[in-house]
Design a protein around this motif. Structure first.
Motif, short mmCIF file in Angstrom:
data_model
loop_
_atom_site.label_atom_id
_atom_site.label_comp_id
_atom_site.label_asym_id
_atom_site.label_seq_id
_atom_site.Cartn_x
_atom_site.Cartn_y
_atom_site.Cartn_z
N ASP A 1 0.96 -1.10 -0.07
CA ASP A 1 -0.23 -0.05 -0.04
C ASP A 1 0.94 1.26 -0.15
N ASP A 2 0.41 2.48 -0.11
CA ASP A 2 0.86 3.72 -0.10
C ASP A 2 1.58 4.16 1.17
N GLN A 3 1.52 3.21 2.29
CA GLN A 3 2.24 3.62 3.44
C GLN A 3 3.34 2.40 3.57
N LEU B 1 -6.82 -3.74 2.95
CA LEU B 1 -6.11 -2.55 3.03
C LEU B 1 -6.58 -1.41 4.28
N ASN B 2 -5.61 -0.72 4.72
CA ASN B 2 -6.10 0.26 5.70
C ASN B 2 -7.16 1.23 5.05
N ILE C 1 -2.34 1.30 -4.45
CA ILE C 1 -1.56 0.17 -4.06
C ILE C 1 -0.41 -0.17 -5.17
N THR D 1 -5.80 4.11 2.69
CA THR D 1 -5.27 3.70 1.62
C THR D 1 -5.76 4.20 0.31
#
Length: 397
Positions: free
Chosen positions: A318-320, A349-350, A356, A353
């Motif tokens: 994901d983007d984190q 996912l969070n 991805i 988010t």
């Protein structure tokens, strides 16, 4: 709707189980043939914290002998205890690995997760439906059994309509062809699953013993289901030496199923190999990646001579920078094909988010026996990332 698939693979997998039991499992001997056969049948290995028991894995698939897809969870009562200990209980502990408490609560509120607590007793045997899950793409539930003391729950006997693969006259096959009146009491036969009175169509899944819990039988349908948001689920299970059918009716009402993202221009290529993302399904309990690939697998300098590249696998980040855990990791112990259709479940996912990234990779395998370099208890093997094939997909506006 379609008919429940027949147990066409039952005998073959039981025979593999028996071979494994009788083997010392040395490399390049009988185990080599067993594992190659398992690879050819596209069997799966699930990553766990403890070393997998190969006999249990064979048992789980053999007792199922059916491949299906995902669907159902009812709007039954969810106890506070269930919400508090969700990740420790059967099925949910497996399905919700990596799932936050917030996601679990959301799943309960939306009807995705429930604890129907329905039980039926016939002739001293009790079956109970527990821990149902339906998020629009898969069904999972457990049948808990009481009243008999047996080493497993799934029937070890061949059904009358079973198609025998291999030597139908082998002693092992003959030992499983037992007349109904001579079968031991208390084993669960493959249940029938109906939606609004009709047997469901399905793609992939599992029926069989749940090794992590005594007297528990798991049904997990993971692909190929198309159902309405509201319906009546019927589970019909027969038990050996019990005349009456155990029937459960569960109302299903999901307020929000999976969000389906169908990205535009979501393709990547590197030489003759390319893949296209068809869709990403997002629910509070899972992320599903669906894609098609075509072309020969890219190889690295290490993947030459006695070694070669496996098929292409896909990691989701994901983007984190959080890596989404796959629901299961599939090994295909054979030469890679030129075309694949991937439909795989990952952890959820969070909620925040926004995108991805798909990170394709290969494993390095030994050409002699298709063993994977670096494979271990906590690793599928040494990964060779194909950075030129990475692709980022927006999942929120």
């Amino acid at each position: 709707m379609g008919q429940l698939p027949k147990q066409t693979e039952f005998t073959e997998m039981r025979e593999l189980e028996e071979m494994i039991r009788e083997s010392a499992i040395p490399k390049n001997s009988r185990s080599y043939r067993i594992m190659n056969k398992i690879g050819e049948r596209e069997m799966t290995r699930t990553s766990t914290n403890s070393k997998p028991n190969i006999v249990k894995k064979a048992l789980l698939v053999a007792s199922a002998a059916v491949v299906l897809g995902g669907t159902v969870i009812g709007s039954g009562f969810v106890s506070p205890v269930m919400a508090a200990t969700l990740k420790q209980i059967p099925v949910i502990g497996v399905l919700y690995e990596g799932t936050s408490e917030e996601a679990v609560n959301t799943a309960i509120e939306q009807g995705i997760l429930s604890e129907p607590n329905l039980s039926v007793t016939h002739d001293g045997v009790t079956l109970k439906v527990a821990d149902l899950l339906y998020d629009g793409t898969r069904l999972s539930f457990i049948l808990e059994r009481e009243g008999v003391d047996l080493p497993s729950t799934a029937s070890p006997y061949l059904s009358e309509d079973a198609v025998i693969i291999g030597d139908s006259d082998s002693e092992y096959v003959k030992s499983k062809k037992v007349a109904k009146e001579d079968q031991e009491k208390g084993y669960i036969e493959t249940p029938k699953i109906l939606v609004n009175g009709q047997q469901i169509e399905m793609g992939e899944g599992t029926f069989g013993d749940y090794p992590q819990q005594d007297n528990a039988y798991i049904v997990e349908l993971t692909k190929g289901l198309s159902l309405p948001d509201q319906f009546e689920l019927t589970i019909q299970a027969n038990v050996t030496q019990v005349n009456e059918t155990f029937e459960f009716k569960v109302p299903v009402n999901v307020t929000n199923k999976s969000v389906v993202v169908k990205p535009e221009a979501a393709s990547k290529s590197d030489g003759a190999f390319s893949y296209t993302v068809k869709q990403v399904d997002i629910s509070p309990v899972s992320t599903r990646l669906v894609l098609d690939s075509i072309g020969p697998v890219p190889t690295s300098t290490e993947q030459s001579g006695d070694y070669s590249a496996s098929m292409v696998y896909y990691e989701l980040v994901d983007d984190q920078s959080n890596v989404l855990a796959p629901r299961k990791f599939e090994y295909f112990n054979s030469e890679p094909k030129n075309e694949y259709h991937i439909d795989q479940l990952f952890s959820p996912l969070n909620g925040q988010t926004k995108s991805i990234t798909i990170k394709p990779f290969t494993l390095t395998v030994n050409n002699k026996d298709w063993s994977v370099v670096g494979q271990g208890q906590n690793s599928p093997g040494e990964k060779t990332y194909l950075t030129d094939l990475e692709l980022t997909i927006p999942v929120l506006p």
